[in-house]
Design a protein around this motif. Structure first.
Motif, PDB file in Angstrom:
ATOM      1  N   UNK A 178      40.243  55.493  47.746  1.00  0.00           N
ATOM      2  CA  UNK A 178      40.974  54.600  47.175  1.00  0.00           C
ATOM      3  C   UNK A 178      41.665  54.561  46.017  1.00  0.00           C
ATOM      4  N   UNK A 179      41.259  56.027  45.472  1.00  0.00           N
ATOM      5  CA  UNK A 179      42.141  56.366  44.372  1.00  0.00           C
ATOM      6  C   UNK A 179      43.353  57.081  44.758  1.00  0.00           C
ATOM      7  N   UNK A 180      43.300  57.715  45.997  1.00  0.00           N
ATOM      8  CA  UNK A 180      44.417  58.335  46.388  1.00  0.00           C
ATOM      9  C   UNK A 180      45.476  57.348  46.618  1.00  0.00           C
ATOM     10  N   UNK A 181      44.978  56.413  47.397  1.00  0.00           N
ATOM     11  CA  UNK A 181      46.318  55.231  47.517  1.00  0.00           C
ATOM     12  C   UNK A 181      46.775  54.900  46.221  1.00  0.00           C
ATOM     13  N   UNK A 182      45.879  54.498  45.477  1.00  0.00           N
ATOM     14  CA  UNK A 182      46.457  53.963  43.874  1.00  0.00           C
ATOM     15  C   UNK A 182      47.327  54.797  43.459  1.00  0.00           C
ATOM     16  N   UNK A 206      39.235  45.177  51.276  1.00  0.00           N
ATOM     17  CA  UNK A 206      38.593  44.265  50.547  1.00  0.00           C
ATOM     18  C   UNK A 206      39.328  43.801  49.185  1.00  0.00           C
ATOM     19  N   UNK A 207      39.050  42.686  48.729  1.00  0.00           N
ATOM     20  CA  UNK A 207      39.653  42.037  47.809  1.00  0.00           C
ATOM     21  C   UNK A 207      39.453  42.982  46.409  1.00  0.00           C
ATOM     22  N   UNK A 208      38.195  43.818  46.279  1.00  0.00           N
ATOM     23  CA  UNK A 208      38.062  44.308  44.968  1.00  0.00           C
ATOM     24  C   UNK A 208      38.702  45.838  44.978  1.00  0.00           C
ATOM     25  N   UNK A 209      39.225  46.182  46.166  1.00  0.00           N
ATOM     26  CA  UNK A 209      40.447  47.539  46.193  1.00  0.00           C
ATOM     27  C   UNK A 209      41.562  47.015  45.588  1.00  0.00           C
ATOM     28  N   UNK A 210      42.184  45.647  45.991  1.00  0.00           N
ATOM     29  CA  UNK A 210      43.250  45.415  45.355  1.00  0.00           C
ATOM     30  C   UNK A 210      43.341  44.946  44.280  1.00  0.00           C
ATOM     31  N   UNK A 211      42.316  44.322  43.749  1.00  0.00           N
ATOM     32  CA  UNK A 211      42.125  44.114  42.000  1.00  0.00           C
ATOM     33  C   UNK A 211      42.051  45.348  41.481  1.00  0.00           C
ATOM     34  N   UNK A 212      41.473  46.587  41.932  1.00  0.00           N
ATOM     35  CA  UNK A 212      41.455  47.806  41.330  1.00  0.00           C
ATOM     36  C   UNK A 212      42.843  48.186  41.258  1.00  0.00           C
ATOM     37  N   UNK A 213      43.649  48.332  42.479  1.00  0.00           N
ATOM     38  CA  UNK A 213      44.985  48.626  42.553  1.00  0.00           C
ATOM     39  C   UNK A 213      46.089  48.024  41.591  1.00  0.00           C
ATOM     40  N   UNK A 214      45.895  46.558  41.668  1.00  0.00           N
ATOM     41  CA  UNK A 214      46.832  46.148  40.777  1.00  0.00           C
ATOM     42  C   UNK A 214      46.411  45.994  39.402  1.00  0.00           C
ATOM     43  N   UNK A 215      45.276  45.953  38.905  1.00  0.00           N
ATOM     44  CA  UNK A 215      45.108  46.028  37.535  1.00  0.00           C
ATOM     45  C   UNK A 215      45.429  47.428  37.169  1.00  0.00           C
ATOM     46  N   UNK A 216      45.490  48.570  37.859  1.00  0.00           N
ATOM     47  CA  UNK A 216      45.751  49.938  37.444  1.00  0.00           C
ATOM     48  C   UNK A 216      47.303  49.864  37.382  1.00  0.00           C
ATOM     49  N   UNK A 227      53.930  41.561  43.249  1.00  0.00           N
ATOM     50  CA  UNK A 227      53.041  41.940  44.061  1.00  0.00           C
ATOM     51  C   UNK A 227      52.852  40.942  45.315  1.00  0.00           C
ATOM     52  N   UNK A 228      53.503  41.190  46.547  1.00  0.00           N
ATOM     53  CA  UNK A 228      53.241  40.381  47.694  1.00  0.00           C
ATOM     54  C   UNK A 228      52.302  40.800  48.597  1.00  0.00           C
ATOM     55  N   UNK A 229      51.276  39.867  49.013  1.00  0.00           N
ATOM     56  CA  UNK A 229      50.254  40.072  49.670  1.00  0.00           C
ATOM     57  C   UNK A 229      50.766  39.482  51.228  1.00  0.00           C
ATOM     58  N   UNK A 230      50.789  40.516  52.264  1.00  0.00           N
ATOM     59  CA  UNK A 230      51.072  40.041  53.470  1.00  0.00           C
ATOM     60  C   UNK A 230      49.698  39.647  54.203  1.00  0.00           C
ATOM     61  N   UNK A 231      49.339  38.593  53.404  1.00  0.00           N
ATOM     62  CA  UNK A 231      48.094  38.056  53.895  1.00  0.00           C
ATOM     63  C   UNK A 231      47.991  36.330  53.587  1.00  0.00           C
ATOM     64  N   UNK A 232      46.789  35.621  54.056  1.00  0.00           N
ATOM     65  CA  UNK A 232      46.843  34.355  53.872  1.00  0.00           C
ATOM     66  C   UNK A 232      45.520  34.081  52.876  1.00  0.00           C
ATOM     67  N   UNK A 233      44.425  34.862  52.828  1.00  0.00           N
ATOM     68  CA  UNK A 233      43.091  34.360  52.157  1.00  0.00           C
ATOM     69  C   UNK A 233      43.445  34.075  50.572  1.00  0.00           C
ATOM     70  N   UNK A 234      42.841  33.253  50.130  1.00  0.00           N
ATOM     71  CA  UNK A 234      42.952  32.750  48.905  1.00  0.00           C
ATOM     72  C   UNK A 234      42.392  33.925  47.816  1.00  0.00           C
ATOM     73  N   UNK A 235      41.463  34.831  48.265  1.00  0.00           N
ATOM     74  CA  UNK A 235      41.344  35.855  47.240  1.00  0.00           C
ATOM     75  C   UNK A 235      42.372  36.709  46.863  1.00  0.00           C
ATOM     76  N   UNK A 236      43.186  36.923  47.678  1.00  0.00           N
ATOM     77  CA  UNK A 236      44.498  37.591  47.239  1.00  0.00           C
ATOM     78  C   UNK A 236      45.034  37.406  45.752  1.00  0.00           C
ATOM     79  N   UNK A 237      45.231  35.902  45.650  1.00  0.00           N
ATOM     80  CA  UNK A 237      45.415  35.287  44.273  1.00  0.00           C
ATOM     81  C   UNK A 237      44.500  35.758  43.226  1.00  0.00           C
TER      82      UNK A 237
END
Length: 448
Positions: A178-182, A206-216, A227-237
């Protein structure tokens, strides 16, 4: 700029072993000056670039050469499909099979070529987003040596996601990965001076990864990032994405055209798509993109030719959300750009000035209308005609778009009957009575 440590992102994993050499390297220095004109999330008009298909040579220079034309269309944000080296082991030449998250694919050019593209966009007051593929890598990505970074079956074999056998599924339970991606995402912001990310297959990680990445990434205070999610789940917001992707809206619109589904169904899609969105968070909507252009057909194929596709685009651009234009759409490209996009290229000499002019006209009014971009939506649709108002303060816009290839008589509801307006494009005065007759695939846009 310092080193991204495990402690910086998550103190609990500060002692985790770092297995990617890039994590021990300082961040690249900031290239250029951070762009100060990134638009507000509600004001974005987005343009998707498929670099392979965009020009004869399929590289960054081909895109840079047409930045004036992209700007003239009314665009203020450009997003580039993946720019990274593409894997070959078990490969299908997919740009979504990333071999190295930290490098530019030589087929597209060099880092300097990418910087020149970004500089050129910024000079023209356009932001640039990169496509980032976090869910999986190619099988010949060096990360594959770290088996713990990938999901394995009960026999210890690395798995692939969905039915995508050309890529290997990353393991988001592994904190080093995860850290390497971020780390890679942040490095691109600095070394290429980009303005955000379109994140591929967002509903996979998982949503918690995206929150970690976006917060950073939002801690890079010198940059405003989208930040644009190519997804549809509400948790992306809730993870911090500004946008979800309009899969459902596109599919519903296609069914209106091809299966005679009621136009009123759009209201249901709008409600569903925005249930989890907060102020400023939007849907990105389209009549084509790289996936559906390849698999389904062009807007001309799917939405009734020139007239029908423009009637659909007016709804995309004005009703609710952010419009996206896919390269070549604006000239009425009559053929598909087929995956993996190494065949036919866009023919920019194609002479369809009527189509290009109409896209410019529609987007120009959107860009200058606060009511369209920020107004409150009220729907008055019938089964055949998409009708709505957008109201912002004293400003109001009325849109009627006949989504049928036949004349339709629309009964005007009392709230709109016997009102005075101006044509949004010509300025001529007009009155709306108790009924309106709309020609096949015609649209009317009025303002007060």
């Amino acid at each position: 700029m310092g080193i991204l440590t495990a402690a910086y992102l998550c103190p609990a994993i500060a002692t985790a072993q770092v297995s990617d050499p890039s994590l021990t390297q300082p961040y690249p220095k900031q290239y250029g000056k951070p762009f100060k004109d990134v638009p507000d999330t509600k004001d974005v008009t987005l343009y998707q670039v498929n670099t392979r298909s965009f020009s004869k040579d399929g590289n960054f220079k081909g895109v840079t050469a047409r930045l004036d034309s992209i700007k003239a269309l009314g665009i203020n944000v450009v997003y580039l499909m993946p720019i990274y080296p593409v894997g070959t082991l078990k490969g299908k030449n997919s740009p979504y099979a990333t071999k190295d998250y930290n490098a530019v694919g030589s087929e597209f050019g060099t880092l300097d070529d990418l910087r020149a593209l970004v500089d050129g966009a910024h000079k023209r007051k356009m932001a640039v987003m990169l496509d980032f593929v976090a869910n999986h890598t190619s099988w010949d990505n060096p990360w594959i040596a770290n088996k713990g970074w990938y999901v394995e079956d009960d026999k210890g074999n690395i798995k692939y996601p969905q039915n995508w056998e050309d890529v290997a599924q990353l393991n988001f339970k592994n904190n080093d990965m995860r850290l390497a991606l971020i780390h890679s995402m942040k490095a691109w912001v600095l070394k290429a001076n980009i303005d955000g990310f379109r994140c591929d297959y967002t509903d996979g990680p998982p949503i918690d990864f995206w929150k970690q990445a976006i917060d950073t990434l939002k801690n890079i205070h010198t940059h405003k990032l989208l930040f644009l999610a190519e997804g549809s789940r509400g948790g992306n917001f809730s993870a911090g994405f500004d946008y979800n992707f309009g899969f459902g809206f596109y599919g519903n619109l296609k069914n209106i055209y091809r299966r005679n589904k009621s136009v009123k169904s759009i209201d249901t899609v709008n409600k569903r798509d925005y249930e989890s969105a907060k102020d400023g968070q939007e849907m990105v909507r389209y009549v084509t993109n790289h996936d559906v252009n390849s698999s389904d057909g062009t807007p001309l194929d799917l939405f009734g030719g020139k007239k029908g596709s423009m009637a659909a685009f007016v709804v995309i651009a004005y009703m609710k959300g952010i419009p996206m234009v896919y390269n070549g759409q604006e000239i009425g490209t009559p053929f598909r750009l087929v995956f993996p996009f190494d065949g036919k290229r866009i023919d920019w000499t194609l002479n369809n000035p009527d189509i290009t002019g109409e896209y410019k006209k529609i987007l120009a009014f959107r860009n200058k209308s606060e009511a369209v971009r920020r107004g409150v939506l009220t729907s008055y649709s019938s089964d055949d005609v998409c009708v709505f108002t957008k109201t912002e303060g004293t400003k109001k816009v009325l849109v009627l778009s006949n989504l049928r290839n036949k004349p339709v008589a629309y009964t005007v509801p009392p709230a709109l009957a016997n009102t005075s307006w101006s044509d949004a494009f010509t300025g001529s005065k007009t009155k709306v009575g108790d009924a309106m007759n709309l020609e096949p695939f015609s649209y009317i846009v009025l303002k007060n």
